[in-house]
Design a protein around this motif. Structure first.
Motif, PDB file in Angstrom:
ATOM      1  N   ARG A  22      39.684  -7.298 -12.995  1.00  0.00           N
ATOM      2  CA  ARG A  22      40.348  -7.847 -11.795  1.00  0.00           C
ATOM      3  C   ARG A  22      39.361  -7.994 -10.639  1.00  0.00           C
ATOM      4  NH1 ARG A  22      45.847  -4.315 -12.013  1.00  0.00           N
ATOM      5  NH2 ARG A  22      46.854  -5.489 -13.686  1.00  0.00           N
ATOM      6  N   LEU A  23      38.472  -7.015 -10.487  1.00  0.00           N
ATOM      7  CA  LEU A  23      37.460  -7.101  -9.429  1.00  0.00           C
ATOM      8  C   LEU A  23      36.492  -8.255  -9.677  1.00  0.00           C
ATOM      9  CD1 LEU A  23      36.660  -3.349  -8.687  1.00  0.00           C
ATOM     10  CD2 LEU A  23      37.786  -4.998  -7.168  1.00  0.00           C
ATOM     11  N   VAL A  24      36.141  -8.482 -10.924  1.00  0.00           N
ATOM     12  CA  VAL A  24      35.262  -9.603 -11.266  1.00  0.00           C
ATOM     13  C   VAL A  24      35.946 -10.924 -10.922  1.00  0.00           C
ATOM     14  CG1 VAL A  24      34.182 -10.840 -13.197  1.00  0.00           C
ATOM     15  CG2 VAL A  24      33.924  -8.362 -13.007  1.00  0.00           C
ATOM     16  N   VAL A  25      37.219 -11.055 -11.280  1.00  0.00           N
ATOM     17  CA  VAL A  25      37.970 -12.271 -10.957  1.00  0.00           C
ATOM     18  C   VAL A  25      38.054 -12.448  -9.445  1.00  0.00           C
ATOM     19  CG1 VAL A  25      40.272 -13.327 -11.043  1.00  0.00           C
ATOM     20  CG2 VAL A  25      39.287 -12.322 -13.101  1.00  0.00           C
ATOM     21  N   LEU A  26      38.352 -11.380  -8.719  1.00  0.00           N
ATOM     22  CA  LEU A  26      38.422 -11.454  -7.261  1.00  0.00           C
ATOM     23  C   LEU A  26      37.079 -11.852  -6.669  1.00  0.00           C
ATOM     24  CD1 LEU A  26      40.057 -11.020  -4.655  1.00  0.00           C
ATOM     25  CD2 LEU A  26      39.315  -8.624  -4.722  1.00  0.00           C
ATOM     26  N   GLY A  27      36.001 -11.295  -7.186  1.00  0.00           N
ATOM     27  CA  GLY A  27      34.663 -11.647  -6.715  1.00  0.00           C
ATOM     28  C   GLY A  27      34.361 -13.127  -6.922  1.00  0.00           C
ATOM     29  N   ARG A  28      34.699 -13.637  -8.100  1.00  0.00           N
ATOM     30  CA  ARG A  28      34.506 -15.069  -8.369  1.00  0.00           C
ATOM     31  C   ARG A  28      35.333 -15.914  -7.423  1.00  0.00           C
ATOM     32  NH1 ARG A  28      34.938 -14.562 -14.805  1.00  0.00           N
ATOM     33  NH2 ARG A  28      32.840 -13.800 -15.182  1.00  0.00           N
ATOM     34  N   GLN A  29      36.570 -15.498  -7.190  1.00  0.00           N
ATOM     35  CA  GLN A  29      37.427 -16.247  -6.273  1.00  0.00           C
ATOM     36  C   GLN A  29      36.839 -16.258  -4.867  1.00  0.00           C
ATOM     37  OE1 GLN A  29      41.262 -14.354  -6.831  1.00  0.00           O
ATOM     38  NE2 GLN A  29      41.973 -16.062  -8.097  1.00  0.00           N
ATOM     39  N   LEU A  30      36.341 -15.127  -4.419  1.00  0.00           N
ATOM     40  CA  LEU A  30      35.750 -15.070  -3.073  1.00  0.00           C
ATOM     41  C   LEU A  30      34.526 -15.973  -2.965  1.00  0.00           C
ATOM     42  CD1 LEU A  30      36.119 -11.259  -2.294  1.00  0.00           C
ATOM     43  CD2 LEU A  30      37.184 -13.148  -1.030  1.00  0.00           C
TER      44      LEU A  30
ATOM     45  N   THR B 270      33.784 -18.709  -4.840  1.00  0.00           N
ATOM     46  CA  THR B 270      34.160 -20.129  -4.874  1.00  0.00           C
ATOM     47  C   THR B 270      34.922 -20.525  -3.616  1.00  0.00           C
ATOM     48  OG1 THR B 270      36.158 -19.667  -6.175  1.00  0.00           O
ATOM     49  CG2 THR B 270      34.170 -20.307  -7.387  1.00  0.00           C
ATOM     50  N   PHE B 271      35.772 -19.639  -3.112  1.00  0.00           N
ATOM     51  CA  PHE B 271      36.494 -19.903  -1.865  1.00  0.00           C
ATOM     52  C   PHE B 271      35.512 -20.111  -0.713  1.00  0.00           C
ATOM     53  CE2 PHE B 271      38.407 -18.131   2.038  1.00  0.00           C
ATOM     54  CZ  PHE B 271      39.507 -18.967   2.170  1.00  0.00           C
ATOM     55  N   GLY B 272      34.510 -19.245  -0.618  1.00  0.00           N
ATOM     56  CA  GLY B 272      33.495 -19.377   0.426  1.00  0.00           C
ATOM     57  C   GLY B 272      32.662 -20.635   0.273  1.00  0.00           C
ATOM     58  N   SER B 273      32.320 -20.977  -0.964  1.00  0.00           N
ATOM     59  CA  SER B 273      31.537 -22.191  -1.211  1.00  0.00           C
ATOM     60  C   SER B 273      32.326 -23.440  -0.848  1.00  0.00           C
ATOM     61  CB  SER B 273      31.120 -22.256  -2.678  1.00  0.00           C
ATOM     62  OG  SER B 273      30.325 -21.154  -3.010  1.00  0.00           O
ATOM     63  N   ILE B 274      33.569 -23.485  -1.235  1.00  0.00           N
ATOM     64  CA  ILE B 274      34.420 -24.623  -0.880  1.00  0.00           C
ATOM     65  C   ILE B 274      34.593 -24.700   0.627  1.00  0.00           C
ATOM     66  CG2 ILE B 274      36.787 -25.531  -1.045  1.00  0.00           C
ATOM     67  CD1 ILE B 274      36.751 -24.387  -3.969  1.00  0.00           C
ATOM     68  N   GLY B 275      34.772 -23.562   1.263  1.00  0.00           N
ATOM     69  CA  GLY B 275      34.890 -23.534   2.724  1.00  0.00           C
ATOM     70  C   GLY B 275      33.639 -24.056   3.407  1.00  0.00           C
ATOM     71  N   ALA B 276      32.473 -23.689   2.896  1.00  0.00           N
ATOM     72  CA  ALA B 276      31.214 -24.174   3.476  1.00  0.00           C
ATOM     73  C   ALA B 276      31.077 -25.680   3.309  1.00  0.00           C
ATOM     74  CB  ALA B 276      30.022 -23.458   2.826  1.00  0.00           C
ATOM     75  N   VAL B 277      31.415 -26.185   2.129  1.00  0.00           N
ATOM     76  CA  VAL B 277      31.365 -27.629   1.898  1.00  0.00           C
ATOM     77  C   VAL B 277      32.333 -28.347   2.839  1.00  0.00           C
ATOM     78  CG1 VAL B 277      31.951 -29.440   0.213  1.00  0.00           C
ATOM     79  CG2 VAL B 277      30.532 -27.493  -0.480  1.00  0.00           C
TER      80      VAL B 277
ATOM     81  N   PHE C 172      41.846 -26.547  -7.916  1.00  0.00           N
ATOM     82  CA  PHE C 172      41.255 -26.795  -9.226  1.00  0.00           C
ATOM     83  C   PHE C 172      40.071 -25.888  -9.567  1.00  0.00           C
ATOM     84  CE2 PHE C 172      43.563 -30.711  -8.430  1.00  0.00           C
ATOM     85  CZ  PHE C 172      44.293 -30.797  -9.615  1.00  0.00           C
ATOM     86  N   ILE C 173      39.568 -25.126  -8.593  1.00  0.00           N
ATOM     87  CA  ILE C 173      38.435 -24.250  -8.883  1.00  0.00           C
ATOM     88  C   ILE C 173      38.796 -22.785  -8.605  1.00  0.00           C
ATOM     89  CG2 ILE C 173      36.030 -23.698  -8.334  1.00  0.00           C
ATOM     90  CD1 ILE C 173      35.681 -26.688  -7.592  1.00  0.00           C
TER      91      ILE C 173
END
Length: 170
Positions: A22-30, A32-39, A81-82
């Motif tokens: 669950r922590l790994v999934v949360l880390g990935r979400q954070l 990708t969320f941050g990357s999408i936010g930066a874009v 989608f990501i």
């Protein structure tokens, strides 16, 4: 008696590995969320400045609205989608619901940033351009972003089918 501690350890291992997963999934979400936010931040800034330099030189508010709408749409698509692909719902009605909740969540996030700016500028009396940027684009952006992530996870991208599938897998 000696078998009881072994059984306790054996039952603790699957729970621990589930928490790690669950922590790994949360880390990935954070990430990708941050990357999408930066874009999307770059898209918002770029469209705003392009509009101001070309077709809307005397309309900063309209240019900001257009740039914010475009960047919010890109953020919704990217997060759908990501970042939250496993939690999103399918179907026309559910997609519309997600889109509306996403827009409402972003309005609240904008309100958080505006409230930080308001408190700094009008309540605390920090009226310099630097103070306004720190309050609105620093503190407000961080708090608004934290709110958005939590709201996306808890409200927007909540597929009951995805949750049922995850529970069965565990």
């Amino acid at each position: 008696m000696p078998s009881a501690p072994r059984e306790a350890l054996a039952s603790a291992e699957p729970a621990r590995s589930t928490r790690v997963a669950r922590l790994v999934v949360l880390g990935r979400q954070l990430v990708t969320f941050g990357s999408i936010g930066a874009v999307c931040f770059v898209i918002d800034l770029g469209i705003y400045n392009l509009l101001r330099a070309t077709v809307m030189p005397d309309a900063p508010i309209a240019a900001k609205i257009v740039s914010a709408v475009v960047s919010t749409a890109v953020a919704w698509i990217g997060n759908r989608f990501i970042t939250f692909r496993a939690e999103r719902q399918s179907g026309r009605r559910e997609t519309l619901r997600e889109g509306l909740l996403f827009a409402a969540t972003n309005l609240v996030g904008l309100g958080i940033a505006a409230a930080c700016l308001f408190v700094s500028h009008y309540v605390l009396g920090f009226t310099s351009t630097l103070a306004d940027n720190v309050a609105g684009n620093g503190v407000g952006l961080v708090l608004g972003t934290a709110f958005r992530f939590a709201a996306y996870k808890a409200l927007v991208f909540r597929s009951t089918d995805a949750r049922r599938t995850k529970e069965l897998a565990e």
